[in-house]
Write a protein that holds these residues in place. Structure first.
Motif, PDB file in Angstrom:
ATOM      1  N   ASP A 156      29.973  40.908  34.020  1.00 35.85           N
ATOM      2  CA  ASP A 156      30.355  40.441  32.691  1.00 35.85           C
ATOM      3  C   ASP A 156      31.120  41.506  31.899  1.00 35.85           C
ATOM      4  OD1 ASP A 156      29.160  37.987  33.076  1.00 35.85           O
ATOM      5  OD2 ASP A 156      27.243  38.630  32.231  1.00 35.85           O
ATOM      6  N   ARG A 157      31.289  42.663  32.490  1.00 35.97           N
ATOM      7  CA  ARG A 157      31.943  43.789  31.807  1.00 35.97           C
ATOM      8  C   ARG A 157      33.453  43.709  32.000  1.00 35.97           C
ATOM      9  NH1 ARG A 157      32.800  48.877  34.092  1.00 35.97           N
ATOM     10  NH2 ARG A 157      31.532  48.149  35.831  1.00 35.97           N
ATOM     11  N   ARG A 158      34.188  43.642  30.892  1.00 32.55           N
ATOM     12  CA  ARG A 158      35.649  43.583  30.963  1.00 32.55           C
ATOM     13  C   ARG A 158      36.182  44.987  31.218  1.00 32.55           C
ATOM     14  NH1 ARG A 158      38.467  40.354  26.481  1.00 32.55           N
ATOM     15  NH2 ARG A 158      38.127  38.657  27.922  1.00 32.55           N
TER      16      ARG A 158
ATOM     17  N   GLU B 135      42.441  33.110  40.226  1.00 35.04           N
ATOM     18  CA  GLU B 135      41.498  34.235  40.248  1.00 35.04           C
ATOM     19  C   GLU B 135      41.555  34.916  41.602  1.00 35.04           C
ATOM     20  OE1 GLU B 135      37.451  33.880  39.068  1.00 35.04           O
ATOM     21  OE2 GLU B 135      37.952  32.843  37.212  1.00 35.04           O
TER      22      GLU B 135
ATOM     23  N   SER C  40      36.912  49.559  29.989  1.00 37.00           N
ATOM     24  CA  SER C  40      35.758  50.128  30.677  1.00 37.00           C
ATOM     25  C   SER C  40      36.253  50.744  31.982  1.00 37.00           C
ATOM     26  CB  SER C  40      34.728  49.026  30.956  1.00 37.00           C
ATOM     27  OG  SER C  40      33.568  49.559  31.541  1.00 37.00           O
TER      28      SER C  40
ATOM     29  N   GLN D  26      42.669  44.238  30.313  1.00 34.98           N
ATOM     30  CA  GLN D  26      43.351  43.000  29.955  1.00 34.98           C
ATOM     31  C   GLN D  26      44.791  43.346  29.622  1.00 34.98           C
ATOM     32  OE1 GLN D  26      40.828  41.993  26.598  1.00 34.98           O
ATOM     33  NE2 GLN D  26      42.463  42.553  25.162  1.00 34.98           N
TER      34      GLN D  26
ATOM     35  N   CYS E 134      36.153  43.977  41.424  1.00 38.28           N
ATOM     36  CA  CYS E 134      36.649  43.538  40.131  1.00 38.28           C
ATOM     37  C   CYS E 134      37.274  42.152  40.304  1.00 38.28           C
ATOM     38  CB  CYS E 134      37.692  44.549  39.665  1.00 38.28           C
ATOM     39  SG  CYS E 134      38.269  44.306  38.013  1.00 38.28           S
TER      40      CYS E 134
ATOM     41  N   ASP F 133      42.960  39.224  32.834  1.00 39.26           N
ATOM     42  CA  ASP F 133      41.687  39.823  32.452  1.00 39.26           C
ATOM     43  C   ASP F 133      41.022  40.278  33.736  1.00 39.26           C
ATOM     44  OD1 ASP F 133      41.151  39.419  29.504  1.00 39.26           O
ATOM     45  OD2 ASP F 133      41.690  37.375  30.095  1.00 39.26           O
ATOM     46  N   CYS F 134      40.430  41.451  33.698  1.00 39.04           N
ATOM     47  CA  CYS F 134      39.797  42.040  34.873  1.00 39.04           C
ATOM     48  C   CYS F 134      38.340  42.340  34.517  1.00 39.04           C
ATOM     49  CB  CYS F 134      40.559  43.312  35.219  1.00 39.04           C
ATOM     50  SG  CYS F 134      40.005  44.164  36.683  1.00 39.04           S
ATOM     51  N   PHE F 135      37.403  41.799  35.299  1.00 45.43           N
ATOM     52  CA  PHE F 135      35.973  41.931  35.021  1.00 45.43           C
ATOM     53  C   PHE F 135      35.218  42.482  36.223  1.00 45.43           C
ATOM     54  CE2 PHE F 135      37.429  38.467  32.356  1.00 45.43           C
ATOM     55  CZ  PHE F 135      36.773  38.679  31.153  1.00 45.43           C
ATOM     56  N   SER F 136      34.184  43.250  35.943  1.00 41.25           N
ATOM     57  CA  SER F 136      33.183  43.608  36.936  1.00 41.25           C
ATOM     58  C   SER F 136      31.877  43.045  36.393  1.00 41.25           C
ATOM     59  CB  SER F 136      33.087  45.115  37.114  1.00 41.25           C
ATOM     60  OG  SER F 136      32.085  45.414  38.069  1.00 41.25           O
TER      61      SER F 136
ATOM     62  N   ARG G 194      41.400  37.505  36.577  1.00 38.93           N
ATOM     63  CA  ARG G 194      41.723  36.132  36.189  1.00 38.93           C
ATOM     64  C   ARG G 194      43.110  36.149  35.558  1.00 38.93           C
ATOM     65  NH1 ARG G 194      37.279  33.479  32.647  1.00 38.93           N
ATOM     66  NH2 ARG G 194      37.261  35.661  32.203  1.00 38.93           N
TER      67      ARG G 194
END
Length: 101
Positions: free
Chosen positions: A84-86, A2, A56, A89, A64, A79-82, A67
């Motif tokens: 809990d918002r994806r 990560e 998004s 990917q 961001c 996978d890229c998150f901010s 993972r």
């Protein structure tokens, strides 16, 4: 693996994306994701992006979390998150650097 990435509000790709409501272009996000993997895995180069989906928007200055899930160093899902918002990917392919003689 990560790692975090943040695109600075003064990044050269941001003017025009979009005035008054800035978003980070997908190509900039992908480039940053690739660079994170390559920094941790020297001796490799990007060979293909068989899949990438943007779910998004990412705003300039927003952090961001990326993972990586790799079966091998040559094939990597991300996978890229901010929060809990994806954000995005996809799948990246890498190969060894070739040294020219």
């Amino acid at each position: 693996m990560e790692a975090n990435l943040t695109i600075s509000p003064d990044h050269s790709a941001l003017p025009g994306h979009f005035p008054g409501n800035p978003v980070v272009p997908g190509v900039v996000i992908l480039d940053e994701i690739v660079q994170l993997w390559l920094k941790a895995h020297p001796g490799f180069r990007l060979t293909a992006i068989p899949a990438a989906k943007f779910l998004s928007v990412l705003r300039p200055g927003e952090t961001c979390r990326v993972r990586f899930d790799a079966a091998a160093q040559e094939s990597v899902n991300f996978d890229c998150f901010s929060g809990d918002r994806r954000i995005a990917q996809g799948r990246l392919m890498f190969g060894p650097l070739r040294h020219e003689s």
